[in-house]
Motif scaffolding. Structure first.
Motif, PDB file in Angstrom:
ATOM      1  N   ALA A  19       0.833  -1.210   0.000  1.00 42.96           N
ATOM      2  CA  ALA A  19       0.000   0.000   0.000  1.00 42.96           C
ATOM      3  C   ALA A  19       0.867   1.259   0.000  1.00 42.96           C
ATOM      4  CB  ALA A  19      -0.927  -0.010   1.217  1.00 42.96           C
ATOM      5  N   MET A  20       1.916   1.251   0.807  1.00 43.03           N
ATOM      6  CA  MET A  20       2.820   2.406   0.841  1.00 43.03           C
ATOM      7  C   MET A  20       3.508   2.616  -0.505  1.00 43.03           C
ATOM      8  SD  MET A  20       4.524   1.929   4.606  1.00 43.03           S
ATOM      9  CE  MET A  20       6.013   2.734   4.090  1.00 43.03           C
ATOM     10  N   GLY A  21       3.958   1.538  -1.106  1.00 43.26           N
ATOM     11  CA  GLY A  21       4.659   1.634  -2.382  1.00 43.26           C
ATOM     12  C   GLY A  21       3.782   2.174  -3.490  1.00 43.26           C
ATOM     13  N   VAL A  22       2.572   1.663  -3.594  1.00 39.23           N
ATOM     14  CA  VAL A  22       1.661   2.139  -4.642  1.00 39.23           C
ATOM     15  C   VAL A  22       1.328   3.612  -4.431  1.00 39.23           C
ATOM     16  CG1 VAL A  22      -0.700   1.913  -5.518  1.00 39.23           C
ATOM     17  CG2 VAL A  22       0.702  -0.120  -5.173  1.00 39.23           C
ATOM     18  N   THR A  23       1.066   3.992  -3.188  1.00 42.83           N
ATOM     19  CA  THR A  23       0.768   5.397  -2.898  1.00 42.83           C
ATOM     20  C   THR A  23       1.957   6.287  -3.257  1.00 42.83           C
ATOM     21  OG1 THR A  23      -0.691   4.712  -1.104  1.00 42.83           O
ATOM     22  CG2 THR A  23       0.017   7.002  -1.119  1.00 42.83           C
ATOM     23  N   ALA A  24       3.151   5.865  -2.910  1.00 45.05           N
ATOM     24  CA  ALA A  24       4.356   6.663  -3.197  1.00 45.05           C
ATOM     25  C   ALA A  24       4.599   6.789  -4.687  1.00 45.05           C
ATOM     26  CB  ALA A  24       5.566   6.033  -2.511  1.00 45.05           C
ATOM     27  N   VAL A  25       4.422   5.699  -5.428  1.00 41.55           N
ATOM     28  CA  VAL A  25       4.649   5.745  -6.877  1.00 41.55           C
ATOM     29  C   VAL A  25       3.635   6.685  -7.539  1.00 41.55           C
ATOM     30  CG1 VAL A  25       4.469   4.379  -8.995  1.00 41.55           C
ATOM     31  CG2 VAL A  25       5.780   3.517  -7.043  1.00 41.55           C
ATOM     32  N   ILE A  26       2.384   6.594  -7.153  1.00 45.60           N
ATOM     33  CA  ILE A  26       1.368   7.458  -7.764  1.00 45.60           C
ATOM     34  C   ILE A  26       1.623   8.919  -7.418  1.00 45.60           C
ATOM     35  CG2 ILE A  26      -1.087   8.054  -7.722  1.00 45.60           C
ATOM     36  CD1 ILE A  26      -1.658   5.042  -7.582  1.00 45.60           C
ATOM     37  N   ARG A  27       2.017   9.188  -6.174  1.00 38.89           N
ATOM     38  CA  ARG A  27       2.319  10.577  -5.807  1.00 38.89           C
ATOM     39  C   ARG A  27       3.540  11.087  -6.565  1.00 38.89           C
ATOM     40  NH1 ARG A  27       1.152  10.944   0.702  1.00 38.89           N
ATOM     41  NH2 ARG A  27      -1.119  10.942   0.480  1.00 38.89           N
ATOM     42  N   ALA A  28       4.521  10.228  -6.784  1.00 39.82           N
ATOM     43  CA  ALA A  28       5.718  10.654  -7.512  1.00 39.82           C
ATOM     44  C   ALA A  28       5.418  10.930  -8.981  1.00 39.82           C
ATOM     45  CB  ALA A  28       6.803   9.576  -7.397  1.00 39.82           C
ATOM     46  N   LEU A  29       4.494  10.168  -9.565  1.00 39.50           N
ATOM     47  CA  LEU A  29       4.156  10.359 -10.963  1.00 39.50           C
ATOM     48  C   LEU A  29       3.216  11.529 -11.206  1.00 39.50           C
ATOM     49  CD1 LEU A  29       3.665   6.655 -12.082  1.00 39.50           C
ATOM     50  CD2 LEU A  29       5.619   8.155 -12.517  1.00 39.50           C
ATOM     51  N   SER A  30       2.499  11.940 -10.183  1.00 35.16           N
ATOM     52  CA  SER A  30       1.528  13.035 -10.411  1.00 35.16           C
ATOM     53  C   SER A  30       2.070  14.382 -10.018  1.00 35.16           C
ATOM     54  CB  SER A  30       0.238  12.777  -9.650  1.00 35.16           C
ATOM     55  OG  SER A  30       0.473  12.703  -8.269  1.00 35.16           O
TER      56      SER A  30
END
Length: 99
Positions: A88-99
């Motif tokens: 969950a942390m990884g997916v949230t971090a990746v999406i925040r980094a891409l947006s």
């Protein structure tokens, strides 16, 4: 707020909890047995939903939603707790980094 007042509040909370278990435990167990068992899970779920979808009194759909959904999927697939949290942390971090 002083440390003394915080300590008194903590002691009061634990005191009320202990009083409830010792004085009214059998009554609550007889009367509301199944509800009391399921109540912590329902309250935790409600807390997660509010913290995920609400910000400043408005509905928000952002990276947190994807993270919680991914964590829920990992939990449903019976992944270990650490894997659920890290996913969950990884997916949230990746999406925040891409947006």
């Amino acid at each position: 707020m002083s440390w003394l007042s915080i300590a008194l509040l903590v002691a009061g909370c634990y005191g009320f909890k202990a009083l409830g278990v010792t004085a009214f435990g059998s009554f609550v167990e007889r009367r509301f047995g199944q509800v009391v068992v399921l109540l912590p899970a329902a309250l935790f779920t409600a807390l997660v939903v509010v913290l995920t979808f609400e910000e400043a009194g408005r509905l928000v759909v952002d990276a947190r939603v994807a993270g919680v959904a991914t964590g829920a999927l990992a939990a449903w697939r019976k992944a270990p707790l650490i894997a659920v949290v890290l996913t969950a942390m990884g997916v949230t971090a990746v999406i925040r980094a891409l947006s």
